[in-house]
Structure formats: C-alpha cells, structure tokens
Design a protein around this motif. Structure first.
Motif, PDB file in Angstrom:
ATOM      1  N   ASN A   2      10.644  72.390 222.342  1.00  0.00           N
ATOM      2  CA  ASN A   2      10.594  73.346 223.283  1.00  0.00           C
ATOM      3  C   ASN A   2      10.113  72.607 224.492  1.00  0.00           C
ATOM      4  OD1 ASN A   2       8.734  74.601 224.991  1.00  0.00           O
ATOM      5  ND2 ASN A   2       8.635  76.424 223.813  1.00  0.00           N
ATOM      6  N   LYS A   3      10.540  72.842 225.820  1.00  0.00           N
ATOM      7  CA  LYS A   3      10.362  72.170 226.840  1.00  0.00           C
ATOM      8  C   LYS A   3       8.895  71.960 227.019  1.00  0.00           C
ATOM      9  CE  LYS A   3      14.449  72.839 229.534  1.00  0.00           C
ATOM     10  NZ  LYS A   3      15.113  73.543 230.874  1.00  0.00           N
ATOM     11  N   ILE A   4       8.157  73.050 226.731  1.00  0.00           N
ATOM     12  CA  ILE A   4       6.668  72.933 227.114  1.00  0.00           C
ATOM     13  C   ILE A   4       5.903  71.971 226.027  1.00  0.00           C
ATOM     14  CG2 ILE A   4       5.936  74.885 225.627  1.00  0.00           C
ATOM     15  CD1 ILE A   4       4.062  73.955 228.970  1.00  0.00           C
ATOM     16  N   THR A   5       6.463  71.890 224.938  1.00  0.00           N
ATOM     17  CA  THR A   5       6.086  70.753 223.894  1.00  0.00           C
ATOM     18  C   THR A   5       6.287  69.568 224.604  1.00  0.00           C
ATOM     19  OG1 THR A   5       6.514  72.432 222.244  1.00  0.00           O
ATOM     20  CG2 THR A   5       6.248  70.271 221.588  1.00  0.00           C
ATOM     21  N   LEU A   8       4.059  68.824 227.720  1.00  0.00           N
ATOM     22  CA  LEU A   8       2.598  68.480 227.363  1.00  0.00           C
ATOM     23  C   LEU A   8       2.491  67.256 226.676  1.00  0.00           C
ATOM     24  CD1 LEU A   8       1.597  72.309 226.444  1.00  0.00           C
ATOM     25  CD2 LEU A   8       0.968  70.953 228.475  1.00  0.00           C
ATOM     26  N   VAL A  64      -1.295  77.954 231.633  1.00  0.00           N
ATOM     27  CA  VAL A  64      -0.627  77.961 230.070  1.00  0.00           C
ATOM     28  C   VAL A  64      -0.214  79.437 229.766  1.00  0.00           C
ATOM     29  CG1 VAL A  64      -1.003  77.343 227.920  1.00  0.00           C
ATOM     30  CG2 VAL A  64      -1.431  75.588 229.553  1.00  0.00           C
ATOM     31  N   LEU A  69       3.093  79.378 227.423  1.00  0.00           N
ATOM     32  CA  LEU A  69       3.152  78.357 226.727  1.00  0.00           C
ATOM     33  C   LEU A  69       1.853  78.051 225.706  1.00  0.00           C
ATOM     34  CD1 LEU A  69       3.911  75.894 229.394  1.00  0.00           C
ATOM     35  CD2 LEU A  69       5.508  76.820 227.750  1.00  0.00           C
ATOM     36  N   THR A  72       3.205  77.596 221.902  1.00  0.00           N
ATOM     37  CA  THR A  72       3.633  76.177 221.781  1.00  0.00           C
ATOM     38  C   THR A  72       2.319  75.389 221.795  1.00  0.00           C
ATOM     39  OG1 THR A  72       5.439  76.839 222.928  1.00  0.00           O
ATOM     40  CG2 THR A  72       5.211  74.594 222.712  1.00  0.00           C
ATOM     41  N   LEU A  73       1.484  75.201 222.574  1.00  0.00           N
ATOM     42  CA  LEU A  73       0.395  74.105 222.437  1.00  0.00           C
ATOM     43  C   LEU A  73      -0.558  74.509 221.290  1.00  0.00           C
ATOM     44  CD1 LEU A  73       0.156  73.662 226.387  1.00  0.00           C
ATOM     45  CD2 LEU A  73       1.168  71.961 224.556  1.00  0.00           C
ATOM     46  N   GLY A 109       6.071  76.642 234.360  1.00  0.00           N
ATOM     47  CA  GLY A 109       6.105  76.157 232.931  1.00  0.00           C
ATOM     48  C   GLY A 109       6.691  74.504 232.978  1.00  0.00           C
ATOM     49  N   GLN A 113       4.836  71.369 231.390  1.00  0.00           N
ATOM     50  CA  GLN A 113       5.463  70.621 230.105  1.00  0.00           C
ATOM     51  C   GLN A 113       5.555  69.116 230.689  1.00  0.00           C
ATOM     52  OE1 GLN A 113       9.386  72.346 229.729  1.00  0.00           O
ATOM     53  NE2 GLN A 113       8.599  74.183 228.629  1.00  0.00           N
TER      54      GLN A 113
END
Length: 191
Positions: A2-5, A8, A64, A69, A72-73, A109, A113
């Motif tokens: 995932n882009k956020i993963t 981050l 977030v 997100l 994901t986080l 987002g 990310q």
C-alpha cells in the motif's frame, strides 16, 4: 504494498537524529539516552496506538484517520515512521491543513506515505547508513515511492525532501509492536 505503508516506512527511516554537535556515533548515544525516557513511558502498541497515546501527535493521528491510513499503520509491518509533531504541522498554513484533512485526503495520504519507510530502521542503522553513504547523504525510499536524503548536520540527523525542505530528527527509536517511530520537527513534502 500500500502507498501509505511505503510512505510511512520511508518517513520513519529518515527521522533518526542526534541531539548534540558531536560525531554521529556520539550524537546517537545522546539521542538514545534521551529517547529511553520516552520509550519507558510508552506501551509497545502499534504505531497508531503509540501515536494516539502521545498528545504531541494528535494532529498526526487526525491526519492519518482523515486519510484512511489508520488500518494500514496498525498492520503487521514493520514500518519506520518519521512522525511530525503538532508543532511541525503548525508550520503549515491552517487553511491548507484544513483543506487537506477535510477535502483533499488523497494528497494528505500521499504526504503521510512520504513519512513511512518499509522495515524497522533504528537510529543506529540509519546513522551507520548515513556514515557509509558519505557526503552526498543516504537516500531513503518511502512507501509512497518518493525519496528522502538523510545527512548529519551539526550533530543532528536532517532529512531533505523532494521540495528541498528539511526536517530535523528530534527523538529516535520510539518502539511500537509493528515498527519504530522517529520524531521530526517539520512535515516533509513529496513535491
């Protein structure tokens, strides 16, 4: 991933900093001692839970959540997050921040990310990577697909973003069950 993963994880890798004008190894030792007190008070929850437990990250938690997100986080990770404090978000114009958190959550987002790096990159590892990279600095890839450059400046780890802005790591190695958080003093921008 995932882009956020990715973002981050990238952001976290860049947030390692030293607290003095000493060489990188000595600066790390000083930062690690200061961070031990922070870590002693924090339970080792997920990155999101650790941030929720610290009022200095309330704006980050709001962002977030607005960007979607949180799940994901809170996932398995591991992630390294370069976490901007409330004061860091305070450097952004209030109208712009409101627009990002209410209407332009896609851009928000992408910005968040940019603060995340895949993997668990502690301060010692980051400091060594900077030393090994030499004068040009250490390039860190974020989960959002961007890059940050980490250098030691006057004994502090400083991250340079794609827009040429800089952020100083003010605390390192805040433990979470799914990674590590490094605290930064300015929000990093992907462009």
């Amino acid at each position: 991933m995932n882009k956020i993963t990715i973002a981050l994880a990238s952001a976290a890798s860049l947030a390692i900093a030293a607290c003095s004008e000493a060489p990188a190894d000595e600066a790390y030792d000083d930062a690690a001692a200061a961070d031990a007190a922070v870590n002693a008070d924090a339970e080792a929850g997920t990155i999101v839970e650790v941030a929720q437990g610290n009022e200095d990250f309330s704006t980050l938690v709001t962002a977030v959540t607005a960007a979607g997100l949180g799940e994901t986080l809170s996932g398995e990770g591991p992630f390294t997050v370069f976490a901007p404090t409330n004061d860091a978000f305070g450097k952004i114009d209030e109208a712009t921040l409101t627009e990002l958190t209410t209407n332009d959550t896609e851009t928000l987002g992408a910005i968040l990310q940019y603060h995340v790096v895949a993997g668990n990159v502690d301060a010692a590892t980051l400091t060594q990577a900077i030393t090994d990279a030499g004068e040009g600095g250490y390039t860190i890839e974020t989960v959002g697909g961007g890059t940050l450059t980490a250098n030691v400046v006057d004994g502090n780890v400083v991250l340079t973003d794609a827009a040429g802005g800089t952020s100083t790591v003010t605390a390192t190695d805040v433990a979470a069950s799914n990674g590590v958080i490094h605290v930064i003093d300015t929000v990093l921008m992907p462009q």
